[in-house]
Write a protein that holds these residues in place. Structure first.
Motif, PDB file in Angstrom:
ATOM      1  N   GLY A 122     -35.936 120.484  -8.941  1.00 40.59           N
ATOM      2  CA  GLY A 122     -35.557 119.412  -9.858  1.00 40.59           C
ATOM      3  C   GLY A 122     -34.903 119.957 -11.119  1.00 40.59           C
ATOM      4  N   ARG A 123     -35.427 121.076 -11.621  1.00 40.36           N
ATOM      5  CA  ARG A 123     -34.867 121.696 -12.825  1.00 40.36           C
ATOM      6  C   ARG A 123     -33.441 122.159 -12.565  1.00 40.36           C
ATOM      7  NH1 ARG A 123     -33.393 126.298 -14.517  1.00 40.36           N
ATOM      8  NH2 ARG A 123     -34.103 127.378 -12.637  1.00 40.36           N
ATOM      9  N   ILE A 124     -33.192 122.783 -11.418  1.00 41.31           N
ATOM     10  CA  ILE A 124     -31.850 123.279 -11.092  1.00 41.31           C
ATOM     11  C   ILE A 124     -30.863 122.115 -10.979  1.00 41.31           C
ATOM     12  CG2 ILE A 124     -30.475 124.385  -9.284  1.00 41.31           C
ATOM     13  CD1 ILE A 124     -32.970 126.145  -8.703  1.00 41.31           C
ATOM     14  N   LEU A 125     -31.271 121.051 -10.312  1.00 44.27           N
ATOM     15  CA  LEU A 125     -30.395 119.893 -10.166  1.00 44.27           C
ATOM     16  C   LEU A 125     -30.053 119.282 -11.527  1.00 44.27           C
ATOM     17  CD1 LEU A 125     -31.829 118.034  -7.026  1.00 44.27           C
ATOM     18  CD2 LEU A 125     -29.680 119.270  -7.205  1.00 44.27           C
ATOM     19  N   ASP A 126     -31.057 119.121 -12.373  1.00 40.96           N
ATOM     20  CA  ASP A 126     -30.827 118.546 -13.701  1.00 40.96           C
ATOM     21  C   ASP A 126     -29.913 119.435 -14.540  1.00 40.96           C
ATOM     22  OD1 ASP A 126     -32.409 116.395 -13.093  1.00 40.96           O
ATOM     23  OD2 ASP A 126     -34.195 117.162 -14.118  1.00 40.96           O
ATOM     24  N   GLN A 127     -30.146 120.741 -14.484  1.00 39.07           N
ATOM     25  CA  GLN A 127     -29.352 121.677 -15.281  1.00 39.07           C
ATOM     26  C   GLN A 127     -27.896 121.682 -14.809  1.00 39.07           C
ATOM     27  OE1 GLN A 127     -31.119 125.580 -15.586  1.00 39.07           O
ATOM     28  NE2 GLN A 127     -29.350 126.465 -16.632  1.00 39.07           N
ATOM     29  N   ALA A 128     -27.697 121.658 -13.481  1.00 38.60           N
ATOM     30  CA  ALA A 128     -26.329 121.653 -12.952  1.00 38.60           C
ATOM     31  C   ALA A 128     -25.601 120.365 -13.330  1.00 38.60           C
ATOM     32  CB  ALA A 128     -26.360 121.830 -11.440  1.00 38.60           C
ATOM     33  N   ALA A 129     -26.293 119.237 -13.211  1.00 37.56           N
ATOM     34  CA  ALA A 129     -25.674 117.951 -13.556  1.00 37.56           C
ATOM     35  C   ALA A 129     -25.283 117.908 -15.022  1.00 37.56           C
ATOM     36  CB  ALA A 129     -26.625 116.806 -13.214  1.00 37.56           C
ATOM     37  N   GLN A 130     -26.144 118.424 -15.882  1.00 36.62           N
ATOM     38  CA  GLN A 130     -25.841 118.418 -17.316  1.00 36.62           C
ATOM     39  C   GLN A 130     -24.675 119.351 -17.643  1.00 36.62           C
ATOM     40  OE1 GLN A 130     -26.934 116.321 -19.559  1.00 36.62           O
ATOM     41  NE2 GLN A 130     -28.231 115.347 -18.019  1.00 36.62           N
TER      42      GLN A 130
END
Length: 347
Positions: free
Chosen positions: A192-200
């Protein structure tokens, strides 16, 4: 009501066949053959009746809304009416004396709201090639097709047109076609952290591009190799289910994302060929091309969210955990290097 996710693939196929037969009766079609073509976010059958062939698409409950489906079919009708491009054309059904482009069907064994939307299209003949077998000429022609779609097939929509807005929020927000209420429970915290960081990380680049004139319009949004048909001198785009208002560059991303995973050895050549085909029809500059990697990474995130949204499909649920894990690792490398290197398979 039975839990659809607990039914085997054969049981689900039988259920969808029953729904298909019900839909065809509403079109007054008596089929000689009804062949299963595939199940992704929707279910597709090839139907033969007399000398005619059709493609029947069934949307499971909650996968689309009536307004969005009408908008997709409106664009397809405009493409047929206003351009030379090959694309699916809906067959009208007559309900209570009125012609309709789609039907709403109810089945008690489906999850609430238990409504399936059915669309019947004229069947388009041709050859679908896997990404591993696309030639450089094929990829060039796909680029030309997308360029024509973005320059010739844009139309002034009526006030009730409700195509998806596929800007940053439309791709990554709660109203995205890739959003899933169960996503949080199905992801590990690190994923979840990786997905959020990539999206941001992608947000700033997309926001800047959104302010540029001519960067957005009606796009297909899912032009993978399986959604392209070749026939003699013609080429057709299929399955406009995810179409909407979005970045033109995002429309190049699905196939480039697929080629990254399946054609790593000659990927750079194929990207160049596709770009040359696209820009032979639609105007873009090298500054725009520099953003392709951003949109390919966006497609990687969308692919993970699609897996989470379609866990009810036995073919998806069996492979999703491993695929999601691999794709999150690839995204982590993208965050470190700015380049998405894919090894995970395309479903």
């Amino acid at each position: 009501m039975a839990d659809l996710a607990k039914r085997t693939m054969d049981q689900q196929r039988q259920l969808w066949l029953e729904i298909a037969q019900c839909a065809l009766r509403r079109w007054d079609i008596v089929p000689q053959k009804t062949r299963w073509l595939g199940r992704g976010s929707n279910v597709v059958f090839r139907v033969t009746a007399g000398d005619a062939d059709y493609a029947l698409r069934l949307h499971p409950p909650g996968s689309t809304g009536a307004a969005r489906l009408r908008s997709e079919l409106e664009w397809l009708s405009s493409i047929r009416r206003e351009t030379h491009l090959l694309a699916p054309h809906p067959v009208l059904a007559r309900v209570d004396g009125r012609e309709q482009q789609y039907l709403a069907l109810h089945h008690d064994l489906l999850p609430p709201p238990s409504t399936v939307y059915a669309v019947l299209f004229d069947y388009i003949g041709g050859e679908s090639k896997p990404a591993s077998e696309l030639s450089a000429d094929d990829v060039y022609r796909i680029g030309v097709l997308l360029g024509a779609l973005h320059s010739e097939a844009q139309f002034k929509a009526a006030g009730d047109f409700e195509g998806r807005l596929l800007d940053w929020a439309g791709l990554f927000g709660e109203d995205s076609p890739y959003a899933s209420p169960s996503a949080g429970a199905s992801l590990r915290a690190e994923q979840g952290r990786i997905l959020d960081q990539a999206a941001q990380q992608l947000r700033a680049q997309m926001s800047t591009l959104a302010s540029k004139s001519g960067a957005m319009g009606l796009i297909h949004a899912d032009l993978l190799a399986k959604n392209i048909l070749f026939h003699a001198d013609s080429i057709a785009a299929l399955d406009f289910e995810y179409c909407g208002w979005g970045f033109y560059l995002y429309d190049l991303a699905p196939l480039l994302w697929q080629l990254k995973g399946e054609r790593a050895a000659d990927y750079l050549m194929l990207e160049d060929v596709m770009w040359r085909g696209y820009t032979s029809v639609s105007r873009m500059d090298e500054g725009d091309r520099a953003l392709l990697e951003t949109f390919i990474a966006a497609r990687q995130i969308a692919s993970i969210r699609w897996l989470l949204r379609n866990l009810v499909n036995p073919m998806v649920s069996a492979v999703a955990p491993a695929l999601i894990a691999e794709r999150c690792v690839e995204l982590e490398v993208f965050l470190e290097t700015g380049t998405l290197r894919r090894a995970s398979p395309t479903l």
